[in-house]
Design a protein around this motif. Structure first.
Motif, PDB file in Angstrom:
ATOM      1  N   SER A 156      50.381  50.320  67.524  1.00 48.01           N
ATOM      2  CA  SER A 156      49.888  49.498  68.622  1.00 48.01           C
ATOM      3  C   SER A 156      48.548  48.857  68.283  1.00 48.01           C
ATOM      4  O   SER A 156      47.698  49.462  67.623  1.00 48.01           O
ATOM      5  CB  SER A 156      49.732  50.349  69.888  1.00 48.01           C
ATOM      6  N   THR A 157      48.334  47.636  68.764  1.00 43.10           N
ATOM      7  CA  THR A 157      47.031  46.999  68.586  1.00 43.10           C
ATOM      8  C   THR A 157      45.952  47.686  69.412  1.00 43.10           C
ATOM      9  O   THR A 157      44.769  47.464  69.194  1.00 43.10           O
ATOM     10  CB  THR A 157      47.092  45.511  68.966  1.00 43.10           C
ATOM     11  N   GLY A 158      46.372  48.512  70.364  1.00 47.83           N
ATOM     12  CA  GLY A 158      45.420  49.312  71.136  1.00 47.83           C
ATOM     13  C   GLY A 158      45.354  50.743  70.632  1.00 47.83           C
ATOM     14  O   GLY A 158      45.163  51.673  71.421  1.00 47.83           O
ATOM     15  N   ALA A 159      45.473  50.914  69.316  1.00 45.72           N
ATOM     16  CA  ALA A 159      45.597  52.258  68.749  1.00 45.72           C
ATOM     17  C   ALA A 159      44.321  53.077  68.843  1.00 45.72           C
ATOM     18  O   ALA A 159      44.372  54.303  68.901  1.00 45.72           O
ATOM     19  CB  ALA A 159      46.032  52.159  67.282  1.00 45.72           C
ATOM     20  N   PHE A 160      43.168  52.435  68.871  1.00 43.54           N
ATOM     21  CA  PHE A 160      41.913  53.187  68.774  1.00 43.54           C
ATOM     22  C   PHE A 160      41.308  53.449  70.155  1.00 43.54           C
ATOM     23  O   PHE A 160      41.204  52.568  70.990  1.00 43.54           O
ATOM     24  CB  PHE A 160      40.928  52.449  67.872  1.00 43.54           C
ATOM     25  N   ALA A 161      40.919  54.694  70.337  1.00 43.96           N
ATOM     26  CA  ALA A 161      40.343  55.126  71.610  1.00 43.96           C
ATOM     27  C   ALA A 161      39.356  56.252  71.345  1.00 43.96           C
ATOM     28  O   ALA A 161      39.377  56.876  70.280  1.00 43.96           O
ATOM     29  CB  ALA A 161      41.440  55.593  72.564  1.00 43.96           C
ATOM     30  N   GLY A 168      39.181  46.780  61.253  1.00 41.92           N
ATOM     31  CA  GLY A 168      40.418  46.585  60.508  1.00 41.92           C
ATOM     32  C   GLY A 168      41.403  45.847  61.391  1.00 41.92           C
ATOM     33  O   GLY A 168      41.012  45.110  62.296  1.00 41.92           O
ATOM     34  N   ALA A 169      42.665  46.062  61.136  1.00 41.68           N
ATOM     35  CA  ALA A 169      43.700  45.385  61.918  1.00 41.68           C
ATOM     36  C   ALA A 169      44.943  46.247  61.964  1.00 41.68           C
ATOM     37  O   ALA A 169      45.208  47.049  61.056  1.00 41.68           O
ATOM     38  CB  ALA A 169      44.031  44.023  61.323  1.00 41.68           C
ATOM     39  N   MET A 170      45.713  46.074  63.039  1.00 38.86           N
ATOM     40  CA  MET A 170      46.993  46.760  63.181  1.00 38.86           C
ATOM     41  C   MET A 170      48.168  45.835  62.882  1.00 38.86           C
ATOM     42  O   MET A 170      49.268  46.282  62.596  1.00 38.86           O
ATOM     43  CB  MET A 170      47.124  47.316  64.605  1.00 38.86           C
ATOM     44  N   ARG A 171      47.925  44.525  62.968  1.00 41.87           N
ATOM     45  CA  ARG A 171      48.986  43.536  62.703  1.00 41.87           C
ATOM     46  C   ARG A 171      48.507  42.616  61.591  1.00 41.87           C
ATOM     47  O   ARG A 171      47.481  41.961  61.716  1.00 41.87           O
ATOM     48  CB  ARG A 171      49.312  42.730  63.962  1.00 41.87           C
ATOM     49  N   ASN A 172      49.284  42.565  60.488  1.00 34.76           N
ATOM     50  CA  ASN A 172      48.845  41.778  59.334  1.00 34.76           C
ATOM     51  C   ASN A 172      49.071  40.286  59.579  1.00 34.76           C
ATOM     52  O   ASN A 172      49.797  39.896  60.498  1.00 34.76           O
ATOM     53  CB  ASN A 172      49.561  42.263  58.069  1.00 34.76           C
ATOM     54  N   PRO A 173      48.451  39.432  58.769  1.00 33.49           N
ATOM     55  CA  PRO A 173      48.496  37.986  59.019  1.00 33.49           C
ATOM     56  C   PRO A 173      49.874  37.348  58.924  1.00 33.49           C
ATOM     57  O   PRO A 173      50.019  36.175  59.311  1.00 33.49           O
ATOM     58  CB  PRO A 173      47.562  37.426  57.931  1.00 33.49           C
ATOM     59  N   THR A 174      50.876  38.065  58.425  1.00 34.84           N
ATOM     60  CA  THR A 174      52.218  37.481  58.369  1.00 34.84           C
ATOM     61  C   THR A 174      52.952  37.606  59.695  1.00 34.84           C
ATOM     62  O   THR A 174      54.027  37.037  59.864  1.00 34.84           O
ATOM     63  CB  THR A 174      53.066  38.161  57.276  1.00 34.84           C
ATOM     64  N   LEU A 175      52.388  38.358  60.638  1.00 36.34           N
ATOM     65  CA  LEU A 175      53.036  38.595  61.926  1.00 36.34           C
ATOM     66  C   LEU A 175      52.447  37.686  63.003  1.00 36.34           C
ATOM     67  O   LEU A 175      51.317  37.203  62.879  1.00 36.34           O
ATOM     68  CB  LEU A 175      52.864  40.060  62.342  1.00 36.34           C
ATOM     69  N   VAL A 181      35.715  58.356  67.996  1.00 32.97           N
ATOM     70  CA  VAL A 181      36.893  57.492  67.982  1.00 32.97           C
ATOM     71  C   VAL A 181      38.066  58.171  67.283  1.00 32.97           C
ATOM     72  O   VAL A 181      37.898  58.942  66.342  1.00 32.97           O
ATOM     73  CB  VAL A 181      36.551  56.145  67.306  1.00 32.97           C
ATOM     74  N   ARG A 182      39.265  57.882  67.762  1.00 32.42           N
ATOM     75  CA  ARG A 182      40.501  58.407  67.178  1.00 32.42           C
ATOM     76  C   ARG A 182      41.530  57.282  67.081  1.00 32.42           C
ATOM     77  O   ARG A 182      41.562  56.378  67.916  1.00 32.42           O
ATOM     78  CB  ARG A 182      41.116  59.509  68.072  1.00 32.42           C
ATOM     79  N   LYS A 183      42.382  57.355  66.072  1.00 33.88           N
ATOM     80  CA  LYS A 183      43.555  56.497  66.008  1.00 33.88           C
ATOM     81  C   LYS A 183      44.667  57.222  66.742  1.00 33.88           C
ATOM     82  O   LYS A 183      45.145  58.267  66.298  1.00 33.88           O
ATOM     83  CB  LYS A 183      43.955  56.195  64.563  1.00 33.88           C
TER      84      LYS A 183
END
Length: 330
Positions: free
Chosen positions: A168-173, A114-121, A161-163
């Motif tokens: 943050s774009t580094g949300a997943f770990a 998926g994505a954390m930042r949409n294409p308008t950003l 994995v966890r959100k």
């Protein structure tokens, strides 16, 4: 070589309209739009067979919808797909990925992204995540690893994995183990490979509807009043306890009584680490609660424990087999 790509909406598929409007960002991008926006994808040599599933926010995804995608992914593999990629919103990604992992029976990778930042950003991460996911889906080292979550060029096991951040774009770990591997200079590097569990059966939609599982977090100065109505229409309960599996002592008798009627699974609300078994002995401790009949959730966080318990209940699994399943998966 081809990959089956299923698109489910979410931030990765959002496009802008008018920022002054009431709803400035909406689900609008199709799978064709998504793939066209990925630099290097056309040159990768991987053909994508795209299927746009009904676009919904990930908060509106259901067990039934995800299991339908799993079934479609199985058909794609039977028809020759080297792997499966699913794009969706990230809010429930850790839960949907774990559900897929529990039932996916094939060696071909099933990759969710998926994505954390949409294409308008500025700096949207969706194209890079999709490209990395496709690379993992066709990588020989990723075969046999079940469901994988790929974001930020990191490859995570669905079961760990966890959100961990809202934006943050580094949300997943994967707090307990770290990622399984990374995508480095177009190469998929798998650094560790956990053992696979035997896939669980896929229950019917009707059985899932009847297998409701509640999630109850322990909180400071909790007197247990909210537990009075459980199980009610629920067939199981997951408790998110303090620390290594503790609750206020006032809750212990109520939870013990519930455990005589339905499976009650004890987990930790901390976000990492296991429930212990026999370190503390006070009323409301992990030892006391398991003595009262609560099941040990092990390393599973509350959200994944709920996914596993509901799947087991919907499949008609008895109490002894549920205990054994949590001992294996937790």
């Amino acid at each position: 070589m081809h990959v089956a790509l299923f698109t489910l909406g979410g931030t990765i598929a959002m496009a802008g309209t008018d920022r002054s409007a009431a709803d400035p960002v909406v689900n609008r991008l199709t799978g064709a739009d998504l793939t066209a926006a990925v630099p290097g994808l056309a040159e990768s040599g991987v053909r994508l067979h795209v299927q746009d599933v009904r676009a919904v926010p990930s908060a509106d995804l259901t067990f039934a919808r995800i299991l339908d995608v799993v079934a479609a992914g199985s058909r794609a593999v039977a028809e020759g797909a080297a792997g499966v990629v699913v794009t969706q919103g990230t809010d429930t990604l850790e839960e949907t990925a774990y559900l897929v992992d529990l039932v996916w029976p094939h060696p071909e990778p099933f990759v969710l992204t998926g994505a954390m930042r949409n294409p308008t950003l500025a700096g949207p991460d969706g194209p890079a995540n999709l490209l990395a996911a496709v690379r993992v889906a066709v990588a020989e080292p990723a075969r046999g690893l079940g469901a994988l979550v790929v974001l930020g060029d990191e490859i995570h096991a669905a079961r760990r994995v966890r959100k961990t951040h809202s934006s943050s774009t580094g949300a997943f770990a994967s707090p307990d183990t770290g990622p399984l591997g990374r995508v480095v200079e177009e190469r998929v590097r798998i650094l560790t490979a956990p053992p696979r569990h035997t896939p669980l059966p896929t229950p019917s939609t009707a059985a899932l509807a009847e297998a409701r599982v509640a999630l109850y977090p322990a909180t400071f100065d909790d007197d247990g009043t909210l537990l009075a109505g459980l199980p009610g229409g629920h067939r199981g309960l997951v408790v998110a306890g303090f620390g290594v599996g503790h609750v206020p002592s006032a809750l212990a008798p109520t939870l013990g009584a519930l455990a005589e009627r339905v499976p009650v699974v004890l987990t930790s609300r901390t976000g990492a680490g296991p429930v212990l078994r026999h370190t503390y002995g006070a009323i409301g401790s992990e030892t006391d609660l398991q003595r009262r009949g609560l099941l040990d959730g092990g390393l599973l966080d509350p959200y994944k424990a709920r996914v596993l318990l509901r799947l087991l209940l919907a499949s008609g699994t008895d109490h002894a087999a549920i205990r054994a399943a949590f001992a294996e998966h937790g």
